[in-house]
Design a protein around this motif. Sequence first.
Motif, PDB file in Angstrom:
ATOM      1  N   ASP A  20      16.345 -33.697 -11.242  1.00 45.18           N
ATOM      2  CA  ASP A  20      17.642 -34.311 -11.078  1.00 45.18           C
ATOM      3  C   ASP A  20      18.386 -34.521 -12.392  1.00 45.18           C
ATOM      4  O   ASP A  20      19.420 -35.164 -12.398  1.00 45.18           O
ATOM      5  CB  ASP A  20      17.510 -35.647 -10.331  1.00 45.18           C
ATOM      6  CG  ASP A  20      17.065 -35.421  -8.901  1.00 45.18           C
ATOM      7  OD1 ASP A  20      16.438 -36.334  -8.363  1.00 45.18           O
ATOM      8  OD2 ASP A  20      17.335 -34.355  -8.347  1.00 45.18           O
ATOM      9  N   HIS A  21      17.876 -34.027 -13.492  1.00 45.58           N
ATOM     10  CA  HIS A  21      18.628 -34.242 -14.715  1.00 45.58           C
ATOM     11  C   HIS A  21      19.945 -33.479 -14.659  1.00 45.58           C
ATOM     12  O   HIS A  21      20.112 -32.532 -13.896  1.00 45.58           O
ATOM     13  CB  HIS A  21      17.795 -33.962 -15.973  1.00 45.58           C
ATOM     14  CG  HIS A  21      17.213 -32.589 -16.062  1.00 45.58           C
ATOM     15  ND1 HIS A  21      17.948 -31.502 -16.435  1.00 45.58           N
ATOM     16  CD2 HIS A  21      15.956 -32.149 -15.826  1.00 45.58           C
ATOM     17  CE1 HIS A  21      17.183 -30.441 -16.440  1.00 45.58           C
ATOM     18  NE2 HIS A  21      15.975 -30.800 -16.063  1.00 45.58           N
ATOM     19  N   SER A  22      20.906 -33.908 -15.461  1.00 44.84           N
ATOM     20  CA  SER A  22      22.297 -33.468 -15.303  1.00 44.84           C
ATOM     21  C   SER A  22      22.501 -31.959 -15.452  1.00 44.84           C
ATOM     22  O   SER A  22      23.250 -31.369 -14.674  1.00 44.84           O
ATOM     23  CB  SER A  22      23.213 -34.231 -16.252  1.00 44.84           C
ATOM     24  OG  SER A  22      22.846 -33.997 -17.598  1.00 44.84           O
ATOM     25  N   LEU A  23      21.876 -31.325 -16.425  1.00 50.71           N
ATOM     26  CA  LEU A  23      22.065 -29.881 -16.604  1.00 50.71           C
ATOM     27  C   LEU A  23      21.560 -29.111 -15.390  1.00 50.71           C
ATOM     28  O   LEU A  23      22.233 -28.208 -14.890  1.00 50.71           O
ATOM     29  CB  LEU A  23      21.365 -29.391 -17.870  1.00 50.71           C
ATOM     30  CG  LEU A  23      21.421 -27.873 -18.112  1.00 50.71           C
ATOM     31  CD1 LEU A  23      22.865 -27.391 -18.249  1.00 50.71           C
ATOM     32  CD2 LEU A  23      20.605 -27.507 -19.343  1.00 50.71           C
ATOM     33  N   LYS A  25      21.182 -30.150 -12.276  1.00 56.47           N
ATOM     34  CA  LYS A  25      22.062 -30.387 -11.130  1.00 56.47           C
ATOM     35  C   LYS A  25      23.361 -29.603 -11.270  1.00 56.47           C
ATOM     36  O   LYS A  25      23.834 -28.988 -10.315  1.00 56.47           O
ATOM     37  CB  LYS A  25      22.363 -31.875 -10.985  1.00 56.47           C
ATOM     38  CG  LYS A  25      21.213 -32.672 -10.416  1.00 56.47           C
ATOM     39  CD  LYS A  25      21.561 -34.128 -10.290  1.00 56.47           C
ATOM     40  CE  LYS A  25      22.272 -34.353  -8.974  1.00 56.47           C
ATOM     41  NZ  LYS A  25      22.413 -35.784  -8.662  1.00 56.47           N
ATOM     42  N   ARG A  26      23.940 -29.635 -12.465  1.00 57.13           N
ATOM     43  CA  ARG A  26      25.213 -28.942 -12.689  1.00 57.13           C
ATOM     44  C   ARG A  26      25.064 -27.438 -12.493  1.00 57.13           C
ATOM     45  O   ARG A  26      25.864 -26.809 -11.792  1.00 57.13           O
ATOM     46  CB  ARG A  26      25.739 -29.247 -14.092  1.00 57.13           C
ATOM     47  CG  ARG A  26      27.084 -28.584 -14.385  1.00 57.13           C
ATOM     48  CD  ARG A  26      27.659 -29.021 -15.722  1.00 57.13           C
ATOM     49  NE  ARG A  26      26.773 -28.864 -16.849  1.00 57.13           N
ATOM     50  CZ  ARG A  26      26.599 -27.720 -17.521  1.00 57.13           C
ATOM     51  NH1 ARG A  26      27.235 -26.615 -17.158  1.00 57.13           N
ATOM     52  NH2 ARG A  26      25.787 -27.668 -18.554  1.00 57.13           N
ATOM     53  N   ARG A  27      24.030 -26.845 -13.078  1.00 57.81           N
ATOM     54  CA  ARG A  27      23.840 -25.395 -12.971  1.00 57.81           C
ATOM     55  C   ARG A  27      23.510 -24.990 -11.534  1.00 57.81           C
ATOM     56  O   ARG A  27      23.995 -23.969 -11.042  1.00 57.81           O
ATOM     57  CB  ARG A  27      22.752 -24.925 -13.933  1.00 57.81           C
ATOM     58  CG  ARG A  27      23.121 -25.068 -15.398  1.00 57.81           C
ATOM     59  CD  ARG A  27      24.371 -24.294 -15.798  1.00 57.81           C
ATOM     60  NE  ARG A  27      24.100 -22.880 -15.616  1.00 57.81           N
ATOM     61  CZ  ARG A  27      25.001 -21.961 -15.291  1.00 57.81           C
ATOM     62  NH1 ARG A  27      26.249 -22.293 -15.094  1.00 57.81           N
ATOM     63  NH2 ARG A  27      24.654 -20.711 -15.144  1.00 57.81           N
ATOM     64  N   THR A  29      24.506 -26.518  -8.818  1.00 59.37           N
ATOM     65  CA  THR A  29      25.775 -26.642  -8.097  1.00 59.37           C
ATOM     66  C   THR A  29      26.684 -25.458  -8.398  1.00 59.37           C
ATOM     67  O   THR A  29      27.336 -24.909  -7.501  1.00 59.37           O
ATOM     68  CB  THR A  29      26.474 -27.970  -8.457  1.00 59.37           C
ATOM     69  OG1 THR A  29      25.616 -29.045  -8.081  1.00 59.37           O
ATOM     70  CG2 THR A  29      27.805 -28.115  -7.756  1.00 59.37           C
ATOM     71  N   GLU A  30      26.734 -25.038  -9.648  1.00 59.44           N
ATOM     72  CA  GLU A  30      27.561 -23.884 -10.030  1.00 59.44           C
ATOM     73  C   GLU A  30      27.080 -22.608  -9.352  1.00 59.44           C
ATOM     74  O   GLU A  30      27.889 -21.810  -8.871  1.00 59.44           O
ATOM     75  CB  GLU A  30      27.571 -23.726 -11.554  1.00 59.44           C
ATOM     76  CG  GLU A  30      28.362 -24.810 -12.255  1.00 59.44           C
ATOM     77  CD  GLU A  30      28.178 -24.809 -13.763  1.00 59.44           C
ATOM     78  OE1 GLU A  30      27.421 -23.965 -14.312  1.00 59.44           O
ATOM     79  OE2 GLU A  30      28.799 -25.674 -14.415  1.00 59.44           O
ATOM     80  N   SER A  33      28.041 -22.728  -5.615  1.00 62.67           N
ATOM     81  CA  SER A  33      29.471 -22.471  -5.448  1.00 62.67           C
ATOM     82  C   SER A  33      29.787 -20.990  -5.638  1.00 62.67           C
ATOM     83  O   SER A  33      30.527 -20.394  -4.846  1.00 62.67           O
ATOM     84  CB  SER A  33      30.260 -23.320  -6.441  1.00 62.67           C
ATOM     85  OG  SER A  33      31.626 -23.054  -6.332  1.00 62.67           O
TER      86      SER A  33
END
Length: 114
Positions: A20-23, A25-27, A29-30, A33
């Motif tokens: 669940d760390h931010s990188l 999660k962000r990657r 999600t990207e 999408s």
Amino acid sequence: MKTTLVALAAALTMTGCNPDHSLMKRRATEWKSKADTEIPAGRSVEEARAWGSRNGIVFSDLEKQRQLYAIVERIPENGLSSYVCSDWSIILKVNLTASGTTVNNEVSTVGTCL
């Protein structure tokens, strides 16, 4: 001393392999999408594979599950957590119908951990 080391190892085990760390999660999600936009429902398996090729991805074919499967990115773990997990993989699954058209996409993560 021994109790402190055991507590430290337990804390690293419980928190160090947390996707669940931010990188991460962000990657993830990207990628979700991007896949949903560029491989929408109703595309042929050939179109999905071509998309993979354009993005440097080689899909494995999981026929029994009617899926294309690939690790789309690896993210190395840093800091103290790297003693427990060396990296994280972002996995893309493209679900298919029996006739070979896309249904939807799933993105998940998995760590390479002790």
